[in-house]
Design a protein around this motif. Structure first.
Motif, mmCIF file in Angstrom:
data_model
loop_
_atom_site.group_PDB
_atom_site.id
_atom_site.type_symbol
_atom_site.label_atom_id
_atom_site.label_comp_id
_atom_site.label_asym_id
_atom_site.label_seq_id
_atom_site.Cartn_x
_atom_site.Cartn_y
_atom_site.Cartn_z
ATOM 1 N N THR A 167 63.662 25.422 19.522
ATOM 2 C CA THR A 167 62.802 25.890 20.475
ATOM 3 C C THR A 167 61.547 24.530 20.340
ATOM 4 O O THR A 167 61.701 24.046 19.109
ATOM 5 C CB THR A 167 62.221 27.286 20.351
ATOM 6 N N SER A 168 60.624 24.499 21.285
ATOM 7 C CA SER A 168 59.658 23.522 20.964
ATOM 8 C C SER A 168 58.713 23.357 20.189
ATOM 9 O O SER A 168 58.498 22.767 19.171
ATOM 10 C CB SER A 168 58.702 23.220 22.808
ATOM 11 N N GLU A 169 58.325 24.961 19.484
ATOM 12 C CA GLU A 169 57.342 25.500 18.645
ATOM 13 C C GLU A 169 58.068 25.186 17.467
ATOM 14 O O GLU A 169 57.539 24.584 16.367
ATOM 15 C CB GLU A 169 57.207 26.658 18.462
ATOM 16 N N TRP A 171 60.433 22.286 17.098
ATOM 17 C CA TRP A 171 60.550 21.563 16.853
ATOM 18 C C TRP A 171 59.532 21.107 16.309
ATOM 19 O O TRP A 171 59.293 19.809 15.609
ATOM 20 C CB TRP A 171 61.145 20.620 18.483
ATOM 21 N N GLN B 117 54.322 18.110 25.436
ATOM 22 C CA GLN B 117 54.886 18.492 25.914
ATOM 23 C C GLN B 117 55.782 17.309 26.509
ATOM 24 O O GLN B 117 57.135 16.983 27.024
ATOM 25 C CB GLN B 117 54.811 19.882 26.645
ATOM 26 N N ILE B 120 57.957 15.133 24.633
ATOM 27 C CA ILE B 120 60.193 15.473 24.753
ATOM 28 C C ILE B 120 60.458 15.122 26.272
ATOM 29 O O ILE B 120 61.120 14.667 26.193
ATOM 30 C CB ILE B 120 59.490 17.625 24.580
ATOM 31 N N PRO B 131 68.061 19.647 26.549
ATOM 32 C CA PRO B 131 67.522 20.992 26.758
ATOM 33 C C PRO B 131 68.874 22.061 26.783
ATOM 34 O O PRO B 131 69.657 22.041 28.207
ATOM 35 C CB PRO B 131 66.512 21.100 28.080
ATOM 36 N N SER B 134 66.009 27.762 25.782
ATOM 37 C CA SER B 134 64.842 27.811 25.715
ATOM 38 C C SER B 134 64.780 26.307 24.125
ATOM 39 O O SER B 134 63.921 25.985 23.452
ATOM 40 C CB SER B 134 64.387 28.733 25.463
ATOM 41 N N HIS B 135 65.832 25.612 24.197
ATOM 42 C CA HIS B 135 66.126 25.105 22.582
ATOM 43 C C HIS B 135 66.439 23.270 23.234
ATOM 44 O O HIS B 135 66.751 23.234 24.665
ATOM 45 C CB HIS B 135 67.310 25.244 22.273
ATOM 46 N N PHE B 136 66.348 22.954 22.397
ATOM 47 C CA PHE B 136 66.423 20.736 22.833
ATOM 48 C C PHE B 136 67.541 21.361 21.233
ATOM 49 O O PHE B 136 67.314 21.203 20.287
ATOM 50 C CB PHE B 136 64.953 20.887 22.839
#
Lengths: 228, 168
Positions: A167-169, A171, B117, B120, B131, B134-136
């Motif tokens: 997740t962005s957090e 990451w 962000q 990203i 993406p 909610s994951h990358f």
């Protein structure tokens, strides 16, 4: 040190002077070869792109394609800079310090080359060499700083190193290797505060006069480079 | 005089490069800003060389190329600094606030996550990251680039934190 290179002091094929040849009446001029190697100065190589001695205005002129001795030294030192940085990687800690020492080394070697190379130095050759070396230093700094401090590239490598979707957090935590965005912010702010562009008063961050001037300059550069 | 021809090339570049950036943005060209700068550099250098060969009796290519290269790299250097610098973004964020100051918490909790962000999005738009809910996760191109970057960092003895080392 000679100032500049005029057409009079440029020997042509077999050492004859092109300037002197041009001064002769057209009928007595010797015909120039399409390309000639100056035997007195092996670094001077000219390509007659069209007209040779009977050049008329608006026609292509002779073009000296070979760099002078100092310029050759600068080109060789430019190619040596990344190799020097690789060598320094084993003995000097700190990316920034290593790059600065690498630059200092090639600058000193360039000065030594300008003094030690045989033959007369021409100012335009030395100035051109200095510009070439400065160009290479800036070019490698752009690449080196991207590798060392590039935000986006490090984000990518941290995601790949994590070995799983994040997740962005997560990451952000992986990017900071256990830290958080606060650690990253402090790191970048340390640069702004250390260079006197931002100060902290009563727990608030504010730009200094220098910071305001830099911000104005940044806006001007953005406008003039088309970034808006 | 060859240096003057190099400077004329710089002037052509300084006019052409921003013009290309503006046109590319207006017409939504799928070209990166760096690619546009490279195109502007090649075109203006070629024009400078042609001009030098036409105007000068003795045109010294490397004299013109040296001064042209220097100023174009200085331009690229300045462009890179203002284009994506996090530190300068933080500084501009402070300057653009009405009160021209902010508590550290605002920078940490609002501005830096926005910058994060934004980067990203750059990686996703560049096809290096995809993406998934909610994951990358990295794409094959992303893994390949990360591998190349890792090898270069290893060769040059550069760490992989991306942080400034103030012990320098």
């Amino acid at each position: 040190m000679a100032i500049g290179r005029s057409s009079e002091d440029l020997p042509g094929r077999d050492g004859e002077v092109i300037g002197a040849d041009l001064a002769r009446p057209p009928g007595r001029r010797k015909r120039a070869m399409p390309a000639s190697l100056d035997r007195k100065n092996a670094t001077s190589y000219r390509v007659s792109t069209l007209a040779g001695p009977q050049r008329q205005p608006g026609r292509f002129a002779e073009m000296n394609m070979l760099p002078g001795p100092a310029q050759i030294a600068a080109i060789c030192l430019s190619a040596a800079l990344p190799l020097l940085l690789i060598c320094y990687a084993r003995i000097i800690r700190g990316s920034g310090r290593r790059f600065r020492l690498g630059c200092l080394s090639v600058i000193i070697l360039f000065v030594v080359a300008c003094i030690a190379l045989p033959g007369q130095r021409h100012l335009d050759d030395v100035v051109g060499g200095a510009f070439l070396l400065a160009t290479a230093i800036m070019f490698f700094y752009v690449l080196f700083s991207l590798l060392a401090w590039g935000f986006t590239l490090t984000l990518l490598t941290s995601l790949v190193q994590a070995g799983r979707p994040l997740t962005s957090e997560q990451w952000a935590a992986a990017y900071m290797q256990g830290g958080d965005l606060g650690t990253f912010t402090h790191n970048r702010l340390k640069l702004l505060i250390g260079s006197g562009m931002v100060m902290t008063t009563d727990g608030r961050l504010a730009p200094t006069a220098k910071g305001l001037a830099v911000a104005r300059l940044v806006k001007l550069v953005r406008l003039s480079t088309g970034l808006g | 005089m060859s240096f003057v021809i190099g400077l004329i090339g710089v002037v052509i570049f300084a006019l052409l490069a921003p013009a290309l950036q503006l046109i590319a943005r207006a017409r939504a060209w799928p070209l990166a800003p760096v690619t546009l700068i490279a195109i502007a550099a090649v075109v203006s250098h070629a024009l400078g060389v042609i001009l030098g060969a036409l105007l000068l009796a003795q045109f010294h290519y490397w004299d013109a190329a040296s001064i042209f290269g220097f100023f174009v790299m200085a331009y690229v250097f300045a462009f890179g600094a203002v284009y994506k610098s996090v530190s300068l973004d933080i500084l501009l964020g402070l300057v653009n606030r009405p009160e021209q100051s902010a508590p550290l918490s605002v920078i940490v909790e609002q501005q830096v996550p926005r910058l994060f962000q934004g980067r990203i999005d750059v990686l996703v738009d560049g096809g290096l990251v995809k993406p998934e809910n909610s994951h990358f996760s990295p794409t094959a191109a992303g893994r390949s680039m990360a591998g190349r970057v890792g090898r270069l960092r290893h060769v040059f003895g550069i760490g992989d934190t991306g942080l400034y080392d103030f012990a320098d």
